[in-house]
Design an enzyme around this catalytic site. Structure first.
Site, PDB file in Angstrom:
ATOM      1  N   ALA A   1       8.279  16.775  -5.001  1.00  0.00           N
ATOM      2  CA  ALA A   1       9.730  16.711  -5.328  1.00  0.00           C
ATOM      3  C   ALA A   1       9.940  17.450  -6.465  1.00  0.00           C
ATOM      4  O   ALA A   1      10.937  17.258  -7.212  1.00  0.00           O
ATOM      5  CB  ALA A   1       9.848  15.234  -5.998  1.00  0.00           C
TER       6      ALA A   1
ATOM      7  N   HIS B   1      13.361  15.751 -12.583  1.00  0.00           N
ATOM      8  CA  HIS B   1      12.188  16.124 -12.960  1.00  0.00           C
ATOM      9  C   HIS B   1      12.443  17.310 -13.732  1.00  0.00           C
ATOM     10  O   HIS B   1      13.291  18.228 -13.397  1.00  0.00           O
ATOM     11  CB  HIS B   1      11.346  16.533 -11.754  1.00  0.00           C
ATOM     12  CG  HIS B   1      10.868  15.276 -10.903  1.00  0.00           C
ATOM     13  ND1 HIS B   1      10.237  14.317 -11.271  1.00  0.00           N
ATOM     14  CD2 HIS B   1      11.386  15.229  -9.430  1.00  0.00           C
ATOM     15  CE1 HIS B   1      10.244  13.368 -10.146  1.00  0.00           C
ATOM     16  NE2 HIS B   1      10.877  13.970  -9.241  1.00  0.00           N
TER      17      HIS B   1
HETATM   18  N1  LIG Z   1       3.898  14.644  -4.615  1.00  0.00           N
HETATM   19  C1  LIG Z   1       5.145  14.245  -4.689  1.00  0.00           C
HETATM   20  O1  LIG Z   1       5.975  14.803  -4.993  1.00  0.00           O
HETATM   21  C2  LIG Z   1       5.436  12.599  -4.085  1.00  0.00           C
HETATM   22  C3  LIG Z   1       4.124  11.925  -3.687  1.00  0.00           C
HETATM   23  N2  LIG Z   1       4.129  10.657  -3.273  1.00  0.00           N
HETATM   24  C4  LIG Z   1       3.318  10.018  -2.712  1.00  0.00           C
HETATM   25  O2  LIG Z   1       3.385   9.930  -1.441  1.00  0.00           O
HETATM   26  C5  LIG Z   1       2.871   8.497  -0.963  1.00  0.00           C
HETATM   27  C6  LIG Z   1       3.714   8.061   0.199  1.00  0.00           C
HETATM   28  O3  LIG Z   1       5.076   7.834  -0.258  1.00  0.00           O
HETATM   29  P1  LIG Z   1       6.071   6.934   0.689  1.00  0.00           P
HETATM   30  O4  LIG Z   1       6.182   7.040   2.108  1.00  0.00           O
HETATM   31  O5  LIG Z   1       7.210   7.025  -0.090  1.00  0.00           O
HETATM   32  O6  LIG Z   1       5.503   5.523   0.346  1.00  0.00           O
HETATM   33  P2  LIG Z   1       5.615   4.302   1.240  1.00  0.00           P
HETATM   34  O7  LIG Z   1       4.981   2.807   0.195  1.00  0.00           O
HETATM   35  O8  LIG Z   1       6.875   3.970   1.805  1.00  0.00           O
HETATM   36  O9  LIG Z   1       4.437   4.406   2.650  1.00  0.00           O
HETATM   37  C7  LIG Z   1       3.274   4.330   2.248  1.00  0.00           C
HETATM   38  C8  LIG Z   1       2.487   3.826   3.438  1.00  0.00           C
HETATM   39  O10 LIG Z   1       1.008   4.182   3.565  1.00  0.00           O
HETATM   40  C9  LIG Z   1       0.229   3.064   3.921  1.00  0.00           C
HETATM   41  N3  LIG Z   1      -0.964   3.125   3.453  1.00  0.00           N
HETATM   42  C10 LIG Z   1      -1.279   2.748   2.213  1.00  0.00           C
HETATM   43  N4  LIG Z   1      -2.554   3.020   2.013  1.00  0.00           N
HETATM   44  C11 LIG Z   1      -3.245   3.463   3.288  1.00  0.00           C
HETATM   45  C12 LIG Z   1      -4.398   3.640   3.696  1.00  0.00           C
HETATM   46  N5  LIG Z   1      -5.465   3.577   2.803  1.00  0.00           N
HETATM   47  N6  LIG Z   1      -4.582   4.311   5.265  1.00  0.00           N
HETATM   48  C13 LIG Z   1      -3.457   4.012   5.861  1.00  0.00           C
HETATM   49  N7  LIG Z   1      -2.079   3.888   5.538  1.00  0.00           N
HETATM   50  C14 LIG Z   1      -1.990   3.610   4.142  1.00  0.00           C
HETATM   51  C15 LIG Z   1       1.321   1.817   3.241  1.00  0.00           C
HETATM   52  O11 LIG Z   1       1.001   0.979   4.328  1.00  0.00           O
HETATM   53  C16 LIG Z   1       2.639   2.324   3.797  1.00  0.00           C
HETATM   54  O12 LIG Z   1       3.205   2.141   4.875  1.00  0.00           O
HETATM   55  C17 LIG Z   1       3.209   7.449  -2.227  1.00  0.00           C
HETATM   56  O13 LIG Z   1       2.134   6.887  -2.145  1.00  0.00           O
HETATM   57  C18 LIG Z   1       2.693   8.675  -3.123  1.00  0.00           C
HETATM   58  O14 LIG Z   1       1.525   8.631  -3.802  1.00  0.00           O
HETATM   59  C19 LIG Z   1       5.565  10.205  -3.258  1.00  0.00           C
HETATM   60  C20 LIG Z   1       6.297  10.416  -4.088  1.00  0.00           C
HETATM   61  C21 LIG Z   1       6.633  12.053  -4.207  1.00  0.00           C
HETATM   62  O1  LIG Z   2       9.573  11.359  -5.480  1.00  0.00           O
HETATM   63  C1  LIG Z   2       9.628  11.833  -6.597  1.00  0.00           C
HETATM   64  O2  LIG Z   2      10.553  12.017  -7.321  1.00  0.00           O
HETATM   65  C2  LIG Z   2       8.217  12.086  -7.374  1.00  0.00           C
HETATM   66  C3  LIG Z   2       7.453  11.020  -7.510  1.00  0.00           C
HETATM   67  O3  LIG Z   2       7.669   9.645  -7.180  1.00  0.00           O
HETATM   68  C4  LIG Z   2       6.144  11.183  -7.824  1.00  0.00           C
HETATM   69  O4  LIG Z   2       5.775  12.330  -8.171  1.00  0.00           O
HETATM   70  O5  LIG Z   2       4.919  10.465  -7.189  1.00  0.00           O
END
Ligand SMILES: NC(=O)C1=CN([C@@H]2O[C@H](COP(=O)(O)OP(=O)(O)OC[C@H]3O[C@@H](n4cnc5c(N)ncnc54)[C@H](O)[C@@H]3O)[C@@H](O)[C@H]2O)C=CC1
Ligand SMILES: O=C([O-])CC(=O)C(=O)O
Length: 258
Positions: A118, A214
């Site tokens: 993001a 951010h």
């Molecule tokens: N790099 C970036 O800018 C960002 C990274 N993220 C990361 O992305 C991840 C996913 O985000 P969202 O989809 O919004 O979260 P979310 O909470 O909507 O979905 C995560 C899914 O992963 C599943 N899960 C958790 N642990 C698991 C495992 N060990 N094996 C299989 N499934 C598993 C959960 O049951 C859930 O359905 C977040 O946890 C965060 O770490 C999120 C936002 C920004």
């Molecule tokens: O989605 C975003 O804005 C960023 C975020 O949550 C993360 O860095 O884990």
């Protein structure tokens, strides 16, 4: 090898699958690795163990599940020669895990691909650090509901804020450890710039914030950089920015050359 798999099928994976599904020329999500016993979407091959996903030989696996899932499945996938896109970049703050992933990728001849997520400006930090960076500060500013369910709830009363409130200061490594679902971008900025221990992080809850903002401020031999993005959240998860899902989609398309 064909098709793209996700680990997890939450807000980001759903958005990715829907967006790719609207373009018949784009690579498609075909497989999904879920937690044991978890239900998943119809129309995809569902796996509850990494072994069966490896047998399906997807061209790329995209982790959309959290740092624990990287530790659980990353080394096995990479050493089996399967490219892995890492969305939970904060997982790389664990030096031992980072080394294990690099080693598995080398042994398997696979690519480990952290996403930009993001945020932006990381290419500039990577270039600028070649001449020396003096300081990099990351600020993450989100509306109070976007911090719900995070340790911010123990530090401030999210429902009672009257103005922007800095509730956390630390290094990128400390922030990513304490806020695994919110500080992935801080880890990404740190890895591109001055590293996890020299990058300063501030986290802010702001009732007036209109999105997930951010900011990066960097100074060095190159000069000075200010970066700012205000993201719209994903419909399914106010913590996650839409741009994070779009950056994964851009990586998936580039990986497939489409
Ligand atoms: N790099 C970036 O800018 C960002 C990274 N993220 C990361 O992305 C991840 C996913 O985000 P969202 O989809 O919004 O979260 P979310 O909470 O909507 O979905 C995560 C899914 O992963 C599943 N899960 C958790 N642990 C698991 C495992 N060990 N094996 C299989 N499934 C598993 C959960 O049951 C859930 O359905 C977040 O946890 C965060 O770490 C999120 C936002 C920004
Ligand atoms: O989605 C975003 O804005 C960023 C975020 O949550 C993360 O860095 O884990």
């Amino acid at each position: 090898m064909s098709g793209v798999a996700t680990i997890g099928f939450g807000a980001m994976a759903r958005s990715l699958a829907e967006s790719l599904g609207r373009d018949p020329r784009a690579p498609q999500i075909t497989d999904c690795l879920l937690r044991p016993g978890a239900a998943g979407p119809s129309g995809l091959r569902l796996h509850h163990r990494a072994e069966t996903l490896i047998d399906a030989r997807p061209a790329l696996v995209v982790e959309c599940a959290g740092p624990a899932a990287i530790a659980e499945h990353g080394p096995a996938l990479l050493s089996a020669g399967i490219d892995l896109a890492i969305v939970s970049v904060g997982a790389l703050c664990d030096d031992a895990l980072h080394a294990r992933l690099l080693c598995a990728a080398r042994d398997g001849g696979a690519q480990m691909l952290p996403v930009t997520g993001a945020i932006g400006g990381l290419d500039l930090l990577e270039a600028a650090r070649l001449a020396g960076l003096d300081s990099v500060t990351y600020r993450g500013i989100k509306p109070p509901p976007a911090w719900a369910g995070s340790p911010a709830e123990q530090l401030i009363d999210l429902g009672a804020l009257r103005g922007a409130t800095v509730f956390y200061r630390g290094t990128a490594r400390q922030a990513a450890g304490a806020f695994p679902k919110n500080a992935n971008v801080a880890a990404a900025a740190a890895l591109a710039g001055t590293g996890l221990d020299a990058t300063q992080v501030e986290l802010v809850a702001d009732p007036e914030a209109t999105g997930n903002r951010h900011e990066i401020l960097a100074r060095g031999a190159f000069g000075e950089m200010r970066f700012e993005v205000t993201n719209r959240p994903l419909p399914g998860n106010p913590r996650t920015s839409w741009l994070a899902a779009l950056s994964v989609e851009a990586l998936v398309r580039a990986h497939a050359g489409r």
